[in-house]
Structures are given as structure tokens and as C-alpha cells.
Design an enzyme around this catalytic site. Structure first.
Site, PDB file in Angstrom:
ATOM      1  CE1 TYR A  50      -3.026  -3.050   0.281  1.00 42.36           C
ATOM      2  CE2 TYR A  50      -3.612  -2.382   2.504  1.00 42.36           C
ATOM      3  CZ  TYR A  50      -3.757  -3.240   1.434  1.00 42.36           C
ATOM      4  OH  TYR A  50      -4.646  -4.291   1.522  1.00 42.36           O
ATOM      5  CG  HIS A 108      -1.067  -8.686   0.302  1.00 38.82           C
ATOM      6  ND1 HIS A 108      -0.663  -7.363   0.389  1.00 38.82           N
ATOM      7  CD2 HIS A 108      -2.376  -8.636  -0.001  1.00 38.82           C
ATOM      8  CE1 HIS A 108      -1.695  -6.575   0.154  1.00 38.82           C
ATOM      9  NE2 HIS A 108      -2.741  -7.311  -0.086  1.00 38.82           N
ATOM     10  CG  LEU A 190     -18.368  -1.126   3.262  1.00 36.42           C
ATOM     11  CD1 LEU A 190     -18.087   0.366   3.438  1.00 36.42           C
ATOM     12  CD2 LEU A 190     -19.629  -1.521   4.035  1.00 36.42           C
TER      13      LEU A 190
END
Ligand code: NAD
Length: 274
Positions: A50, A108, A190
Site C-alpha cells: 500500500y 498477502h 462494502l
């Protein structure tokens, strides 16, 4: 904010609600993560990939919150599979975060074509023995990847962080997690915002006087999993943390269960990504 937690298979506890920081620029991390900590989040999910571990570390340092009250997770990227590579990648993450341990370190992606995820997992086991990673887990592992790790090392990951939202409910994987004692952590909880437009979700939200995001997060918590929603918008950061004062009923759960679709996956497939 009440902080419900789940107990991991190593006896440690993980907050059920965390703050995800994918796509948050390093320079924006101090302010955004700082606000998340201020409104009550105590768990942060970052990753070497990130590019914002340093900014997250600055937010943590500036918050003044005692380290033991925080749950900080980061992840090993696909270019760092292998023993030496993994240990070096971990050191670099810890240094960028400015911490002397993380609460959770995750592989990951399995990158099966490199065939090094078992060896990488053994490196994580060493980090846990050293105490520099309090808990260790994986991300984007399928049942087959998990079984191989468990069979070949005798060690079961504490967490599997996977894509999981109302349109992609991962029933088979969740059932395996339950059987094996692995906590399910939902990424893109979401559905990267898309699930918020669903009329069924909106109907449930109206019924409870809540927002669509709050309904979906409540659903994750009720299923006994961890959710790590991301937002950079202060009002939404607060909204997503305000999910403890209401409950969904059986009809709501049945309606959301019906939203699962075979083509609901948004992200890449773990068998081919990397
Ligand atoms: P998400 O499902 O959390 O959705 C985030 C997006 O939804 C936001 O950018 C915003 O556009 C919207 N949103 C958020 N709150 C809202 C609200 N209250 N109202 C309206 N819109 C809202 O998606 P995500 O960021 O992809 O996933 C969350 C976290 O999961 C990431 O930040 C990261 O930490 C983690 N993640 C991990 C992996 C992995 O491979 N392990 C992959 C993707 C994400």
C-alpha cells in the site's frame, strides 16, 4: 466505541472492526488514520504494497494511544516469498511503521505459481516465535492453499483475510475456516461501495434508520468475522464505526444471504494472481 473482539487460535484477540488503508496516500495517512483512531478504531490494516506504512506509523505515534491498546496488521508482498526475502520484508515493514512488533503479519497472496508459500509461512512462524509478529496469518488463501500449509507445517494460520461482501459470501471457505479454527477477515467488506446501492440493503437500512454501510458492517459482525472498511471521508469514517447500537433480525439475515452470486467476485482470483 465498544470494541468487540474475537479470540484467535493462538489465544490473542483481534478487534472485529478495523480500518483499512488500501489506496490511502502515504502523505494523507497521518490525518486520515489519525481521525480513525480519534473516533475509536483501534485496529489498522495496512500492507507493504500500500506504500503507506510510514504514514500509518506516524499517525500511531502522534495519537498518544498506548501501543498495547492498538492492533496493527501489515502484509508481506508477492515479491517477498521465500525465507530470507520474507524476513527482510518484515524488517523493512517494521522499520517503516516505526514499531518493534506488529499484532498481525499476513502473507498477502499465495502466488501458487511461485510455489513458495509454505516456505514463506515457515518464516512467519519464526517471526511469531521471536515475538515480533504477535499473530500470523494469510490472505487470499483458498481451501487448497490452507490445507497444504496446515499439512506441511502442522501450523494453522490464525486469520485468512479474503474478499467477502454480500454479493460474494465465500460460504465454502468460511465453513473450512470454522472447522479449522481460522478467523475470517473480510476485505472490501462494502464491496468497494457497490453493495451500498443494493435495494435489499437499502430497504433493511431504512427499516432500522441506519445507513447501507452500517447494515453491511453489522452483518459481518453478526457472522462472527472481522471487517476492515476503508474511507477517507470523515463523516463515513465515523459512520462506519457506529455499528454497535442496533441489531439485524432473522429476516434481514435471510435477505442478505440471498444476495450471494456466483459472479460476485470483484478482485483477482488467488490461483492466478501475482
Ligand atoms: P471497501 O469495501 O471498504 O469500500 C471502500 C469504499 O467504499 C470507499 O473507498 C468509499 O468509496 C466507499 N465507502 C466506504 N464507506 C462508505 C460509506 N459509509 N458510505 C458510502 N460509501 C462508503 O473496500 P476496500 O477499500 O477495497 O477494502 C477495505 C480494506 O480491505 C482495504 O483498505 C484494505 O485494507 C483491505 N484489502 C485487502 C486486500 C487483500 O488482498 N488482502 C484487497 C483489498 C482490500
Amino acid at each position: 466505541m465498544t470494541q468487540p473482539t474475537l479470540t484467535l487460535n493462538d489465544g490473542k484477540r483481534i478487534p472485529q472492526l478495523g480500518f483499512g488503508v488500501w489506496k490511502l496516500a502515504d502523505e494523507d495517512a497521518p490525518e486520515t488514520v489519525g481521525l480513525a483512531l480519534e473516533v475509536g478504531y483501534r485496529s489498522i490494516d495496512t500492507a507493504a504494497a500500500y506504500g503507506n506504512e510510514a504514514g500509518v506509523g506516524r499517525a500511531i505515534a502522534a495519537s498518544g494511544i498506548p501501543r498495547e491498546e492498538l492492533f496493527v496488521a501489515t502484509k508481506l508482498w508477492n515479491d517477498a516469498h521465500g525465507t530470507d526475502e520474507a524476513l527482510r520484508a518484515f524488517d523493512a515493514s517494521l522499520k517503516r511503521l516505526g514499531l518493534d512488533y506488529v499484532d498481525l503479519y499476513l502473507v498477502h497472496w499465495p502466488v501458487p505459481q511461485r510455489n513458495a508459500y509454505v516456505e514463506t509461512w515457515k518464516a512467519l512462524m519464526r517471526l511469531r516465535e521471536d515475538g515480533r509478529a504477535r499473530s500470523i496469518g494469510v490472505s487470499n488463501f483458498t481451501v487448497a492453499h490452507l490445507k497444504r500449509v496446515i499439512d506441511e507445517t502442522g501450523s494453522t494460520p490464525s486469520v485468512n483475510q479474503i474478499e467477502l461482501h454480500p454479493r460474494f459470501q465465500q460460504r465454502e471457505l468460511r465453513a473450512f475456516h470454522a472447522e479449522a479454527g481460522i478467523v475470517t477477515e473480510a476485505w472490501s467488506p462494502l464491496g468497494q461501495g457497490a453493495a451500498l446501492e443494493d435495494p435489499v440493503i437499502r430497504g433493511i437500512a431504512d427499516k432500522h434508520g441506519r445507513t447501507a454501510a452500517q447494515v453491511i458492517l453489522r452483518w459481518h459482525l453478526d457472522l462472527g468475522q472481522v471487517a476492515i472498511p476503508k474511507s477517507q471521508n470523515p463523516a463515513r469514517i465515523r459512520e462506519n464505526a457506529d455499528v454497535f447500537g442496533f441489531s439485524l433480525d432473522e429476516a434481514d439475515h435471510a435477505a442478505i444471504a440471498g444476495l450471494d452470486t456466483p459472479d460476485g467476485r470483484i478482485g483477482p482470483h488467488p490461483d492466478t494472481f501475482g
